[in-house]
Scaffold this motif. Structure first.
Motif, PDB file in Angstrom:
ATOM      1  N   LEU A   1     -12.770 -46.316  37.702  1.00 59.55           N
ATOM      2  CA  LEU A   1     -13.395 -45.250  38.482  1.00 59.55           C
ATOM      3  C   LEU A   1     -12.492 -44.706  39.572  1.00 59.55           C
ATOM      4  N   SER A   2     -11.685 -45.563  40.171  1.00 66.54           N
ATOM      5  CA  SER A   2     -10.928 -45.139  41.350  1.00 66.54           C
ATOM      6  C   SER A   2      -9.446 -44.878  41.084  1.00 66.54           C
ATOM      7  N   PHE A   3      -8.910 -45.377  39.959  1.00 58.61           N
ATOM      8  CA  PHE A   3      -7.472 -45.216  39.732  1.00 58.61           C
ATOM      9  C   PHE A   3      -7.174 -44.501  38.420  1.00 58.61           C
ATOM     10  N   ALA A   4      -7.455 -45.113  37.284  1.00 54.16           N
ATOM     11  CA  ALA A   4      -7.147 -44.510  35.983  1.00 54.16           C
ATOM     12  C   ALA A   4      -8.281 -44.803  35.020  1.00 54.16           C
ATOM     13  N   SER A   5      -8.841 -43.770  34.413  1.00 56.35           N
ATOM     14  CA  SER A   5      -9.955 -43.978  33.480  1.00 56.35           C
ATOM     15  C   SER A   5      -9.468 -44.495  32.134  1.00 56.35           C
ATOM     16  N   ASN A   6      -8.234 -44.191  31.779  1.00 56.91           N
ATOM     17  CA  ASN A   6      -7.638 -44.730  30.560  1.00 56.91           C
ATOM     18  C   ASN A   6      -6.119 -44.668  30.713  1.00 56.91           C
ATOM     19  N   ALA A   7      -5.400 -45.041  29.669  1.00 56.04           N
ATOM     20  CA  ALA A   7      -3.941 -45.104  29.765  1.00 56.04           C
ATOM     21  C   ALA A   7      -3.296 -43.727  29.887  1.00 56.04           C
ATOM     22  N   GLU A   8      -4.043 -42.662  29.621  1.00 53.06           N
ATOM     23  CA  GLU A   8      -3.478 -41.317  29.644  1.00 53.06           C
ATOM     24  C   GLU A   8      -3.960 -40.462  30.809  1.00 53.06           C
ATOM     25  N   THR A   9      -5.071 -40.843  31.427  1.00 53.04           N
ATOM     26  CA  THR A   9      -5.733 -39.952  32.375  1.00 53.04           C
ATOM     27  C   THR A   9      -6.054 -40.673  33.672  1.00 53.04           C
ATOM     28  N   SER A  10      -5.745 -40.040  34.778  1.00 53.11           N
ATOM     29  CA  SER A  10      -6.114 -40.590  36.078  1.00 53.11           C
ATOM     30  C   SER A  10      -7.607 -40.389  36.325  1.00 53.11           C
ATOM     31  N   SER A  11      -8.127 -41.142  37.289  1.00 50.63           N
ATOM     32  CA  SER A  11      -9.543 -40.998  37.624  1.00 50.63           C
ATOM     33  C   SER A  11      -9.846 -39.584  38.096  1.00 50.63           C
ATOM     34  N   TYR A  12      -8.944 -39.021  38.901  1.00 55.86           N
ATOM     35  CA  TYR A  12      -9.163 -37.661  39.411  1.00 55.86           C
ATOM     36  C   TYR A  12      -9.214 -36.653  38.264  1.00 55.86           C
ATOM     37  N   ALA A  13      -8.267 -36.729  37.341  1.00 55.33           N
ATOM     38  CA  ALA A  13      -8.222 -35.776  36.236  1.00 55.33           C
ATOM     39  C   ALA A  13      -9.443 -35.920  35.339  1.00 55.33           C
ATOM     40  N   TRP A  14      -9.851 -37.163  35.080  1.00 51.91           N
ATOM     41  CA  TRP A  14     -11.041 -37.372  34.234  1.00 51.91           C
ATOM     42  C   TRP A  14     -12.274 -36.778  34.885  1.00 51.91           C
ATOM     43  N   ARG A  15     -12.491 -37.061  36.163  1.00 52.47           N
ATOM     44  CA  ARG A  15     -13.690 -36.573  36.839  1.00 52.47           C
ATOM     45  C   ARG A  15     -13.657 -35.052  37.018  1.00 52.47           C
ATOM     46  N   LYS A  16     -12.478 -34.495  37.252  1.00 46.00           N
ATOM     47  CA  LYS A  16     -12.378 -33.033  37.390  1.00 46.00           C
ATOM     48  C   LYS A  16     -12.776 -32.343  36.086  1.00 46.00           C
ATOM     49  N   TYR A  17     -12.285 -32.850  34.948  1.00 45.73           N
ATOM     50  CA  TYR A  17     -12.662 -32.272  33.655  1.00 45.73           C
ATOM     51  C   TYR A  17     -14.158 -32.446  33.413  1.00 45.73           C
ATOM     52  N   HIS A  18     -14.693 -33.617  33.747  1.00 41.52           N
ATOM     53  CA  HIS A  18     -16.113 -33.908  33.558  1.00 41.52           C
ATOM     54  C   HIS A  18     -16.970 -32.900  34.317  1.00 41.52           C
ATOM     55  N   TRP A  19     -16.627 -32.660  35.594  1.00 41.94           N
ATOM     56  CA  TRP A  19     -17.419 -31.744  36.414  1.00 41.94           C
ATOM     57  C   TRP A  19     -17.216 -30.294  35.978  1.00 41.94           C
ATOM     58  N   HIS A  20     -16.045 -29.955  35.498  1.00 41.45           N
ATOM     59  CA  HIS A  20     -15.833 -28.582  35.022  1.00 41.45           C
ATOM     60  C   HIS A  20     -16.725 -28.295  33.826  1.00 41.45           C
ATOM     61  N   GLN A  21     -16.911 -29.266  32.960  1.00 44.92           N
ATOM     62  CA  GLN A  21     -17.830 -29.110  31.841  1.00 44.92           C
ATOM     63  C   GLN A  21     -19.259 -28.916  32.332  1.00 44.92           C
ATOM     64  N   VAL A  22     -19.637 -29.658  33.375  1.00 43.00           N
ATOM     65  CA  VAL A  22     -20.997 -29.549  33.914  1.00 43.00           C
ATOM     66  C   VAL A  22     -21.263 -28.134  34.407  1.00 43.00           C
ATOM     67  N   PHE A  23     -20.330 -27.567  35.155  1.00 39.24           N
ATOM     68  CA  PHE A  23     -20.573 -26.286  35.813  1.00 39.24           C
ATOM     69  C   PHE A  23     -20.243 -25.075  34.956  1.00 39.24           C
ATOM     70  N   THR A  24     -19.770 -25.290  33.737  1.00 40.77           N
ATOM     71  CA  THR A  24     -19.541 -24.171  32.822  1.00 40.77           C
ATOM     72  C   THR A  24     -20.422 -24.314  31.576  1.00 40.77           C
ATOM     73  N   ILE A  25     -20.140 -25.302  30.758  1.00 43.40           N
ATOM     74  CA  ILE A  25     -20.928 -25.518  29.538  1.00 43.40           C
ATOM     75  C   ILE A  25     -22.335 -25.998  29.865  1.00 43.40           C
ATOM     76  N   GLY A  26     -22.459 -26.736  30.956  1.00 44.34           N
ATOM     77  CA  GLY A  26     -23.778 -27.217  31.357  1.00 44.34           C
ATOM     78  C   GLY A  26     -23.977 -28.702  31.137  1.00 44.34           C
ATOM     79  N   ARG A  27     -22.887 -29.417  30.742  1.00 46.51           N
ATOM     80  CA  ARG A  27     -23.028 -30.857  30.510  1.00 46.51           C
ATOM     81  C   ARG A  27     -21.658 -31.501  30.511  1.00 46.51           C
ATOM     82  N   GLY A  28     -21.554 -32.631  31.206  1.00 43.96           N
ATOM     83  CA  GLY A  28     -20.347 -33.425  31.182  1.00 43.96           C
ATOM     84  C   GLY A  28     -20.595 -34.736  30.465  1.00 43.96           C
ATOM     85  N   LEU A  29     -19.736 -35.067  29.496  1.00 44.37           N
ATOM     86  CA  LEU A  29     -19.906 -36.273  28.682  1.00 44.37           C
ATOM     87  C   LEU A  29     -18.614 -37.075  28.666  1.00 44.37           C
TER      88      LEU A  29
END
Length: 426
Positions: A99-127
């Motif tokens: 949650l605070s550093f890296a969500s997986n070996a390719e993506t930082s926590s910040y990048a993962w959460r930013k993409y997640h929230w962008h999906q919420v505020f455009t498509i209407g759902r973050g998964l």
């Protein structure tokens, strides 16, 4: 080709169209929104604003700004894990690292959460899918919500993504707003498409107006040549006259005797285009409940209410979405009855000016609410000697004792053991 050429190209029907859609036509109601938008040329042939896709909506500056600002703000919040309870201590287990550093070996926590929230505020759902090794979460992977189908089978929810299905316990799901069936979700862009489409239409109208040198469409009135070729030559002659006047910087050009140009468009200033575009920014901001100052609308901003909008952003927008995400992540990573909880730290968004922060921290220390080391940590400073204790200022006394210096304590009488023993012997 300018507005004049296009207008003359349709000269055969210009008079009829102008009469039909003129403000002088009693059939055009000024209170009819569709009729007015049609008069301005903002409606399609079916009498409705065209629907826009999410990609097209992102071309609206207000939409672009909001759907980038909110994901960056929420992703930048510190996101840590704490022991459950009122005063639970922070822990650093492997799931907290996701949650605070890296969500997986390719993506930082910040990048993962930013993409997640962008999906919420455009498509209407973050998964996001939680990869597990046995019962242990080892990675979190983003999912494209537009390619995911949510289904319910035997009372259980599943997420179908490509050729695989994931149970609900392995998917972090943040919908903008659920539909009545509890499965689908609303997209803010799709649901409020009319307001965004109107903003696009106004932008296109302004762009077309200024691209033509600020010259509105005109209709040529007067005796015109008969035949298609003659009409084409007349149009070309007028166009050459306009181009020559522009090239030589002339203020006007001549027309054949008995001819004149009549404007058939709407003057943007009379149509309050500037005011309408400003209102549309506010209308778009309402979709995401965004305070206007954060979409650069300072038309009604003052020193006082701008600061209040900053507080409103945290209390009524960011704080609520943060709570939604905290509960969802805690449920999916730590179970239904968790001993640990994921929490955001909103203090960074509420930081005031340096003077205000220092005065608030000093007051908290002197009233025994914070230890000096805790206050220093909020300012990213290392601990200091003696800073791990609570202090209180003792200058507050009852009113009747004000100005009274307390008397020093009287010395206690000490018994002389030798004298007592001698007297006993006597």
């Amino acid at each position: 080709m300018g507005f004049l050429s296009r207008a003359m190209g349709a000269m055969g029907i210009a008079s009829a169209v102008a009469e039909e859609r003129s403000l002088e036509n009693p059939q055009v109601s000024l209170s009819d929104t569709d009729a007015m938008l049609g008069l301005l040329g903002l409606l399609d042939r079916n009498g409705a604003l065209p629907r826009v896709s999410i990609e097209a909506a992102l071309a609206v500056p207000a939409v672009w700004g909001i759907t980038n600002f909110l994901p960056r703000t929420l992703a930048a919040l510190p996101f840590h894990t704490f022991e459950a309870g009122e005063n639970g201590e922070r822990v650093n287990d492997p799931r907290a690292q996701l949650l605070s550093f890296a969500s997986n070996a390719e993506t930082s926590s910040y990048a993962w959460r930013k993409y997640h929230w962008h999906q919420v505020f455009t498509i209407g759902r973050g998964l996001s899918w939680i990869e597990r090794a046995g019962d242990r979460a080892v990675a979190i992977w983003s999912m494209d919500a537009s390619k995911t189908q949510v289904i319910r089978r035997n009372g259980r929810k599943f997420y179908k993504y490509g050729d695989r299905e994931y149970p609900a316990k392995d998917v972090i799901d943040t919908p903008f707003l659920l539909k009545p069936d509890g499965l689908g979700s609303y997209s803010p862009i799709e649901k409020c498409n009319l307001a965004i489409s109107l903003a696009i239409a106004m932008g296109d109208f302004a762009g077309g107006f200024f691209a033509g040198g600020g010259v509105p469409p005109y209709a040529l009135e007067g005796p015109l040549p008969t035949g298609r070729d003659g009409l084409q030559r007349a149009r070309d002659d007028i166009q050459r006259a306009i181009d020559l006047a522009k090239k030589e910087g002339r203020a006007f050009f001549g027309l054949p005797p008995g001819h004149k140009l009549n404007p058939i468009g709407t003057d943007p200033s009379k149509g309050q285009m500037v005011e309408a575009r400003l209102f549309q920014i506010q209308e778009v901001a309402r979709i995401w409940q965004m305070p206007p100052v954060f979409v650069q609308d300072l038309s009604k901003g003052t020193f006082t209410n701008t600061e209040q909008q900053d507080l409103q952003l945290v209390k009524h927008l960011v704080g609520q979405w943060a709570k939604d995400f905290e509960d969802e992540v805690t449920l999916k990573l730590y179970g239904q009855r968790p001993r640990r909880r994921a929490k955001h730290n909103l203090d960074g968004l509420q930081r005031g000016a340096f003077k205000d922060r220092i005065e608030a921290l000093a007051r908290a220390i002197l009233t025994g609410q914070l230890m000096p080391d805790e206050a220093r940590a909020l300012e990213n400073r290392p601990p200091a000697a003696g800073g791990d204790r609570l202090y209180v200022q003792q200058a507050t006394v009852p009113l009747e004792e004000a100005g009274v210096v307390p008397a020093p304590p009287e010395p206690k009488d000490e018994e002389d053991g030798d004298d007592a023993g001698t007297e006993t012997e006597k």
